[in-house]
Design a protein around this motif. Structure first.
Motif, mmCIF file in Angstrom:
data_model
loop_
_atom_site.group_PDB
_atom_site.id
_atom_site.type_symbol
_atom_site.label_atom_id
_atom_site.label_comp_id
_atom_site.label_asym_id
_atom_site.label_seq_id
_atom_site.Cartn_x
_atom_site.Cartn_y
_atom_site.Cartn_z
ATOM 1 N N ARG A 90 -33.573 71.434 11.223
ATOM 2 C CA ARG A 90 -33.102 70.045 11.146
ATOM 3 C C ARG A 90 -33.195 69.560 9.701
ATOM 4 O O ARG A 90 -34.262 69.585 9.095
ATOM 5 N N LYS A 104 -25.389 66.617 8.163
ATOM 6 C CA LYS A 104 -26.608 66.421 8.941
ATOM 7 C C LYS A 104 -26.637 67.468 10.055
ATOM 8 O O LYS A 104 -25.688 67.568 10.826
ATOM 9 N N ARG A 106 -28.540 69.010 13.372
ATOM 10 C CA ARG A 106 -29.462 68.781 14.490
ATOM 11 C C ARG A 106 -29.310 69.912 15.500
ATOM 12 O O ARG A 106 -28.291 70.592 15.531
ATOM 13 N N ARG A 107 -30.330 70.075 16.344
ATOM 14 C CA ARG A 107 -30.260 71.106 17.374
ATOM 15 C C ARG A 107 -30.404 70.489 18.758
ATOM 16 O O ARG A 107 -31.284 69.668 18.988
#
Length: 259
Positions: A90, A104, A106-107
């Motif tokens: 992240r 950006k 994210r997971r």
């Protein structure tokens, strides 16, 4: 006899202790093998989908091609591979020297997806130095990525006659004049006048725009060009450009032309 029994008990305790140690190490080793299998071979951490949002010009493949060497830049991530969720940490990235302004990452552990929200740089045109090195120019006046030297009027190409080469990730003009420069280029791209060639005089801080079907235009980037651009558009709307050789907008709030 008593000494023999005590010695026997001592050896027995030692044997039991060694057995416990072996058992502990065996369990620990099995746990490590299990973790290794889960992380590297099981489908639990496998990336099933890359969801990329925010792109306009770039394809998903192009975005991933830019990000992979920047995100997967450690020995662990190299070992894990791009298909492993753990490799995509992240983070918020600034991406100088690429077509991306930011990204950006994210997971989504439940859906096993990598979510990537990007902002693309808006290409305003191409800026070329005297040696032929050309870079894409963004809306902030920053040369951000190598570009081909193309021909035609669809893409604005500015030839800088004062720069031997262009510095990547730097403004092509002084910061105090940079917005004036980009405002002029944005206006030119909206004028519906096929542009033949644009040259920039770095010493005078002036643009010379040669067109195919109309007069040559001269701009200075030393002042806000808003009023001069408005005056030119007024002439254009009135249809008075025909027959003019050039229009000089290098003096603030004044316009000169030659028939």
């Amino acid at each position: 006899m008593r000494g023999y029994l005590e010695q026997n008990q001592f050896y027995k305790r030692q044997r039991n202790f060694r057995i416990k140690i072996y058992l502990y190490f065996s369990v620990f080793f099995l746990v490590l093998i299990g973790i290794f299998y889960i992380v590297f071979f099981s489908p639990i951490f496998k990336v099933r989908e890359f969801r990329i949002s925010g792109q306009d010009r770039l394809s998903d493949g192009s975005v991933l091609k830019i990000l992979e060497p920047l995100v997967l830049n450690s020995r662990l991530s190299d070992f894990l591979g791009k298909e492993n969720l753990l490799a995509w940490s992240r983070q918020d990235l600034n991406l100088p020297g690429t077509s991306l302004l930011s990204a950006k990452i994210r997971r989504d552990w439940i859906r096993q997806a990598v979510l990537i929200d990007i902002k693309e740089r808006v290409p305003l045109g191409i800026w070329c130095g005297k040696t032929g090195s050309c870079y894409w120019l963004d809306e902030h006046g920053i040369a951000f990525e190598e570009a081909p030297e193309t021909e035609g009027s669809l893409i604005l190409i500015v030839y800088d006659n004062g720069a031997e080469s262009i510095a990547l990730n730097k403004r092509v003009a002084e910061e105090r004049f940079s917005k004036n420069l980009t405002d002029i280029l944005k206006a030119i791209s909206k004028m519906s006048m096929p542009v033949k060639k644009i040259t920039f005089d770095k010493i005078l801080q002036e643009l010379h725009i040669a067109t195919y079907e109309g007069p040559d235009l001269f701009f200075s980037i030393r002042f806000n060009p808003e009023l001069n651009i408005a005056s030119f558009r007024s002439l254009q709307e009135k249809g008075t450009l025909k027959g003019m050789q050039y229009i000089d907008l290098r003096v603030e709030n004044k316009i000169f032309y030659k028939l």
